[in-house]
Design an enzyme around this catalytic site. Sequence first.
Site, PDB file in Angstrom:
ATOM      1  N   ASN A  58     -85.949   3.836   4.518  1.00  0.00           N
ATOM      2  CA  ASN A  58     -85.837   3.225   5.845  1.00  0.00           C
ATOM      3  C   ASN A  58     -87.216   3.098   6.468  1.00  0.00           C
ATOM      4  O   ASN A  58     -88.108   3.858   6.112  1.00  0.00           O
ATOM      5  CB  ASN A  58     -84.986   4.130   6.757  1.00  0.00           C
ATOM      6  CG  ASN A  58     -83.526   4.116   6.380  1.00  0.00           C
ATOM      7  OD1 ASN A  58     -82.994   3.091   6.031  1.00  0.00           O
ATOM      8  ND2 ASN A  58     -82.896   5.280   6.442  1.00  0.00           N
ATOM      9  N   ASP A  91     -78.080  18.124   8.905  1.00  0.00           N
ATOM     10  CA  ASP A  91     -77.576  16.795   8.553  1.00  0.00           C
ATOM     11  C   ASP A  91     -78.604  15.978   7.775  1.00  0.00           C
ATOM     12  O   ASP A  91     -78.234  15.206   6.891  1.00  0.00           O
ATOM     13  CB  ASP A  91     -77.153  16.032   9.813  1.00  0.00           C
ATOM     14  CG  ASP A  91     -76.597  14.672   9.461  1.00  0.00           C
ATOM     15  OD1 ASP A  91     -75.624  14.632   8.684  1.00  0.00           O
ATOM     16  OD2 ASP A  91     -77.153  13.661   9.900  1.00  0.00           O
ATOM     17  N   ASP A  92     -79.894  16.156   8.092  1.00  0.00           N
ATOM     18  CA  ASP A  92     -80.925  15.372   7.387  1.00  0.00           C
ATOM     19  C   ASP A  92     -80.893  15.682   5.895  1.00  0.00           C
ATOM     20  O   ASP A  92     -81.160  14.816   5.069  1.00  0.00           O
ATOM     21  CB  ASP A  92     -82.323  15.687   7.939  1.00  0.00           C
ATOM     22  CG  ASP A  92     -82.383  15.475   9.434  1.00  0.00           C
ATOM     23  OD1 ASP A  92     -81.969  14.408   9.882  1.00  0.00           O
ATOM     24  OD2 ASP A  92     -82.811  16.400  10.156  1.00  0.00           O
ATOM     25  N   LYS A 143     -76.856  12.295  19.213  1.00  0.00           N
ATOM     26  CA  LYS A 143     -76.069  12.660  18.037  1.00  0.00           C
ATOM     27  C   LYS A 143     -74.727  13.272  18.464  1.00  0.00           C
ATOM     28  O   LYS A 143     -73.685  12.968  17.886  1.00  0.00           O
ATOM     29  CB  LYS A 143     -76.866  13.655  17.196  1.00  0.00           C
ATOM     30  CG  LYS A 143     -76.330  13.800  15.821  1.00  0.00           C
ATOM     31  CD  LYS A 143     -77.419  13.709  14.793  1.00  0.00           C
ATOM     32  CE  LYS A 143     -76.829  13.630  13.411  1.00  0.00           C
ATOM     33  NZ  LYS A 143     -77.787  13.346  12.383  1.00  0.00           N
ATOM     34  N   ARG A 184     -89.975  16.063  13.804  1.00  0.00           N
ATOM     35  CA  ARG A 184     -89.863  14.910  12.888  1.00  0.00           C
ATOM     36  C   ARG A 184     -88.730  14.018  13.381  1.00  0.00           C
ATOM     37  O   ARG A 184     -87.689  13.902  12.760  1.00  0.00           O
ATOM     38  CB  ARG A 184     -89.603  15.411  11.465  1.00  0.00           C
ATOM     39  CG  ARG A 184     -90.007  14.451  10.391  1.00  0.00           C
ATOM     40  CD  ARG A 184     -88.866  14.233   9.414  1.00  0.00           C
ATOM     41  NE  ARG A 184     -87.699  13.680  10.073  1.00  0.00           N
ATOM     42  CZ  ARG A 184     -86.536  13.472   9.485  1.00  0.00           C
ATOM     43  NH1 ARG A 184     -86.341  13.788   8.249  1.00  0.00           N
ATOM     44  NH2 ARG A 184     -85.510  12.942  10.144  1.00  0.00           N
ATOM     45  N   GLU A 197     -81.500  19.562  13.427  1.00  0.00           N
ATOM     46  CA  GLU A 197     -81.721  18.118  13.424  1.00  0.00           C
ATOM     47  C   GLU A 197     -83.205  17.774  13.593  1.00  0.00           C
ATOM     48  O   GLU A 197     -83.856  18.272  14.508  1.00  0.00           O
ATOM     49  CB  GLU A 197     -80.926  17.516  14.611  1.00  0.00           C
ATOM     50  CG  GLU A 197     -81.080  16.035  14.782  1.00  0.00           C
ATOM     51  CD  GLU A 197     -80.341  15.237  13.721  1.00  0.00           C
ATOM     52  OE1 GLU A 197     -79.411  15.783  13.091  1.00  0.00           O
ATOM     53  OE2 GLU A 197     -80.720  14.077  13.515  1.00  0.00           O
ATOM     54  N   ASP A 198     -83.696  16.960  12.691  1.00  0.00           N
ATOM     55  CA  ASP A 198     -85.055  16.421  12.799  1.00  0.00           C
ATOM     56  C   ASP A 198     -86.141  17.495  12.915  1.00  0.00           C
ATOM     57  O   ASP A 198     -87.091  17.369  13.706  1.00  0.00           O
ATOM     58  CB  ASP A 198     -85.149  15.400  13.949  1.00  0.00           C
ATOM     59  CG  ASP A 198     -84.519  14.062  13.546  1.00  0.00           C
ATOM     60  OD1 ASP A 198     -84.089  13.925  12.384  1.00  0.00           O
ATOM     61  OD2 ASP A 198     -84.470  13.163  14.395  1.00  0.00           O
ATOM     62  N   TYR A 255     -77.692   5.670  19.821  1.00  0.00           N
ATOM     63  CA  TYR A 255     -78.406   6.377  18.755  1.00  0.00           C
ATOM     64  C   TYR A 255     -79.446   5.421  18.158  1.00  0.00           C
ATOM     65  O   TYR A 255     -79.993   4.600  18.881  1.00  0.00           O
ATOM     66  CB  TYR A 255     -77.392   6.950  17.737  1.00  0.00           C
ATOM     67  CG  TYR A 255     -77.980   8.138  17.033  1.00  0.00           C
ATOM     68  CD1 TYR A 255     -78.414   9.254  17.749  1.00  0.00           C
ATOM     69  CD2 TYR A 255     -78.161   8.132  15.659  1.00  0.00           C
ATOM     70  CE1 TYR A 255     -79.009  10.330  17.114  1.00  0.00           C
ATOM     71  CE2 TYR A 255     -78.758   9.218  15.016  1.00  0.00           C
ATOM     72  CZ  TYR A 255     -79.185  10.302  15.755  1.00  0.00           C
ATOM     73  OH  TYR A 255     -79.780  11.356  15.130  1.00  0.00           O
TER      74      TYR A 255
HETATM   75  P1  NAI Z   1     -90.566  12.365   1.576  1.00  0.00           P
HETATM   76  O1  NAI Z   1     -91.867  11.992   2.173  1.00  0.00           O
HETATM   77  O2  NAI Z   1     -90.139  13.789   1.519  1.00  0.00           O
HETATM   78  O3  NAI Z   1     -90.498  11.796   0.069  1.00  0.00           O
HETATM   79  C1  NAI Z   1     -91.032  10.587  -0.372  1.00  0.00           C
HETATM   80  C2  NAI Z   1     -91.476  10.796  -1.804  1.00  0.00           C
HETATM   81  O4  NAI Z   1     -91.815   9.544  -2.365  1.00  0.00           O
HETATM   82  C3  NAI Z   1     -92.700  11.702  -1.904  1.00  0.00           C
HETATM   83  O5  NAI Z   1     -92.469  12.715  -2.866  1.00  0.00           O
HETATM   84  C4  NAI Z   1     -93.784  10.746  -2.328  1.00  0.00           C
HETATM   85  O6  NAI Z   1     -94.785  11.361  -3.126  1.00  0.00           O
HETATM   86  C5  NAI Z   1     -93.000   9.718  -3.124  1.00  0.00           C
HETATM   87  N1  NAI Z   1     -93.710   8.464  -3.317  1.00  0.00           N
HETATM   88  C6  NAI Z   1     -94.623   7.883  -2.515  1.00  0.00           C
HETATM   89  N2  NAI Z   1     -95.099   6.770  -3.078  1.00  0.00           N
HETATM   90  C7  NAI Z   1     -94.478   6.642  -4.264  1.00  0.00           C
HETATM   91  C8  NAI Z   1     -94.584   5.703  -5.303  1.00  0.00           C
HETATM   92  N3  NAI Z   1     -95.421   4.677  -5.234  1.00  0.00           N
HETATM   93  N4  NAI Z   1     -93.804   5.880  -6.391  1.00  0.00           N
HETATM   94  C9  NAI Z   1     -92.963   6.925  -6.490  1.00  0.00           C
HETATM   95  N5  NAI Z   1     -92.843   7.859  -5.524  1.00  0.00           N
HETATM   96  C10 NAI Z   1     -93.592   7.717  -4.429  1.00  0.00           C
HETATM   97  O7  NAI Z   1     -89.489  11.496   2.355  1.00  0.00           O
HETATM   98  P2  NAI Z   1     -87.907  11.699   2.375  1.00  0.00           P
HETATM   99  O8  NAI Z   1     -87.502  12.510   3.542  1.00  0.00           O
HETATM  100  O9  NAI Z   1     -87.488  12.138   1.028  1.00  0.00           O
HETATM  101  O10 NAI Z   1     -87.398  10.212   2.661  1.00  0.00           O
HETATM  102  C11 NAI Z   1     -87.660   9.164   1.750  1.00  0.00           C
HETATM  103  C12 NAI Z   1     -87.079   7.862   2.259  1.00  0.00           C
HETATM  104  O11 NAI Z   1     -85.659   7.935   2.201  1.00  0.00           O
HETATM  105  C13 NAI Z   1     -87.425   7.537   3.703  1.00  0.00           C
HETATM  106  O12 NAI Z   1     -87.768   6.177   3.801  1.00  0.00           O
HETATM  107  C14 NAI Z   1     -86.164   7.802   4.452  1.00  0.00           C
HETATM  108  O13 NAI Z   1     -86.039   6.945   5.563  1.00  0.00           O
HETATM  109  C15 NAI Z   1     -85.123   7.485   3.414  1.00  0.00           C
HETATM  110  N6  NAI Z   1     -83.882   8.171   3.688  1.00  0.00           N
HETATM  111  C16 NAI Z   1     -82.758   7.412   3.929  1.00  0.00           C
HETATM  112  C17 NAI Z   1     -81.572   8.007   4.249  1.00  0.00           C
HETATM  113  C18 NAI Z   1     -80.366   7.178   4.511  1.00  0.00           C
HETATM  114  O14 NAI Z   1     -80.444   5.985   4.528  1.00  0.00           O
HETATM  115  N7  NAI Z   1     -79.197   7.772   4.744  1.00  0.00           N
HETATM  116  C19 NAI Z   1     -81.479   9.456   4.365  1.00  0.00           C
HETATM  117  C20 NAI Z   1     -82.719  10.159   4.066  1.00  0.00           C
HETATM  118  C21 NAI Z   1     -83.864   9.527   3.744  1.00  0.00           C
END
Ligand code: NAI
Length: 544
Positions: free
Chosen positions: A401, A261-262, A167, A149, A238-239, A96
């Site tokens: 991440n 799951d996401d 997965k 995605r 997924e994705d 994975y």
């Molecule tokens: P997304 O793109 O939907 O959300 C990101 C948000 O952050 C957007 O609303 C954006 O406007 C905002 N943003 C950008 N720059 C900013 C700043 N300077 N200050 C404040 N806010 C800002 O992305 P999503 O899907 O919500 O994922 C976000 C992060 O969380 C990713 O890096 C992802 O890898 C991580 N993540 C980690 C998980 C885990 O470790 N289990 C699970 C899901 C997401």
Amino acid sequence: MVFDIGANGYALLRNPHRNKGTAFSDQERRDLGLDGLLPPVPTSLDHQIARIHAQLATLDNDLQKYLFLSDLQARNETLYYAVLMSDPAGFMPIVYTPTVGEACQKFDHIFHAARGIYLPISAKGHVKQFLSNWPQKDVRFIVVTDGERILGLGDLGVGGMGIPIGKLALYTACAGVPPELCLPITIDVGTNNAALFEDPLYLGLRQSRVRGEPYYAFIDEFVEAVQELFPKSCIQWEDFANINAVPILAKYRDQICTYNDDIQGTASVALAGIYAALRISDQQLTDQRFLFLGAGSAATGIAELISQAMSMEGMTLQQARSRNNLFDIDGLLTSSSRKLKDFQKPFAIEHAPVTDFAEAIKALRPTGIIGVSTVPKLFNRRVIETISEINERPIIFPYSNPTSRSECTAEEAYTWSKGRAIFASGSPFPPLTVGGKHFVPGQGNNVYIFPAMGMAVYATEARRVTDEMFIVAARAVAEQVGQDSLDLGLLYPPQSEILAASLHVAARIAEHIFDRELARIARPNDISRLIGGKAYVPAYGRIN
Ligand code: NAI
């Protein structure tokens, strides 16, 4: 002349579900027409596992190991899972993330053997027929992607197939979901990735992604066909890109057994980290207030599940949501914020505008900050010192991440909080010593949740997958973290013990499924035994 492999020993060696390779006994070789087709001395499964480990050790990059293991899966499924289950934590990064991401990117160039079902949109009107070509008629678990995605890699078109395959391997290796009941599917509605269009080896449809009504009609046809052919199955999305993931989940979650799951697994693993953190700080969930950096899909998904968990402990949902505040690129989400998206609106609060994150911490006095902004280093020294002034044990979860995007490192969180942070991150950080104290940072990996959810749903033949089930899963993960781990700051069970941890979580979820009368089987006296009894064990059975 046609070379007929028929139903003889030769065919058996090419059937991954029944093949034992060199482990066929002398008696089996005589009875099944295998004499002469194998080296003469039968070996044990353990011997075969050792041989695979030795062969893997000669390969010097992870993509080669991935391909080697894929070939093994196509040749001898029992041995493949015996190898994976001999060291699940070690093999996870190969079958994975991150290696599967590289395999998806190179899918068209490294394609070896078909696995799973492909549903191109050109098959509209014939989806049921395509699905019925799958040889197994009792399918219980489907992981499906449309490739838009893939991890953090974007639109990989039909190359996304590596994700459902990988997965599902984890569903089996980490929680014992029987592999023969699992079906990976890729829906190909085209790709908007120009590089794939230009690649002469691209294996998917060369057209732009179909959007809107025709897309949703195709998804509908898929869901209907699955219900007709595999009525006991669960569909895990997924994705998918958010624009499709959210409406698809909303449409089907109350109609069929399904989850994403996401969205839901991610929220559950974050909540698990919070429950474990509360064991360290000895506080109640309803006393917490969280401030999210980022107000995207991860933030709103986690905030909503925490709110539901708080409301299960006596608050109204509205009160609970007001304790989960979001701060996006333009500042705190308030009722006067402009351009709020529908999914953000429930979390907008009555408050004066605040555009500085540390100032928002001073104003709202959260007990924890959760970083899901995708922007590195925003949990800077001032932010961490500010939350550490307000809380004896501040919860600090930089979840973005990969590691390069993490809002802070483990070392920064522990150093600036003077060792008081309760820390977990999206990407792994190595153990470290700060101020003479040793810490083992935990990684909020969805693998603590989704395999167990799959196992519980399969074992109980659940009719639905609810958010409450994800809350139960989060509690069940957190209750397994030992005091010795908590003393080191580690908020999740060790990944090396993932099978035992998942079976425990699955039993807890199953109990809840029976309590809510969502099961399609009678409640047994001993639910742990039900789960244990249904779990796949990679061992050679009798061949008839
Ligand atoms: P997304 O793109 O939907 O959300 C990101 C948000 O952050 C957007 O609303 C954006 O406007 C905002 N943003 C950008 N720059 C900013 C700043 N300077 N200050 C404040 N806010 C800002 O992305 P999503 O899907 O919500 O994922 C976000 C992060 O969380 C990713 O890096 C992802 O890898 C991580 N993540 C980690 C998980 C885990 O470790 N289990 C699970 C899901 C997401």
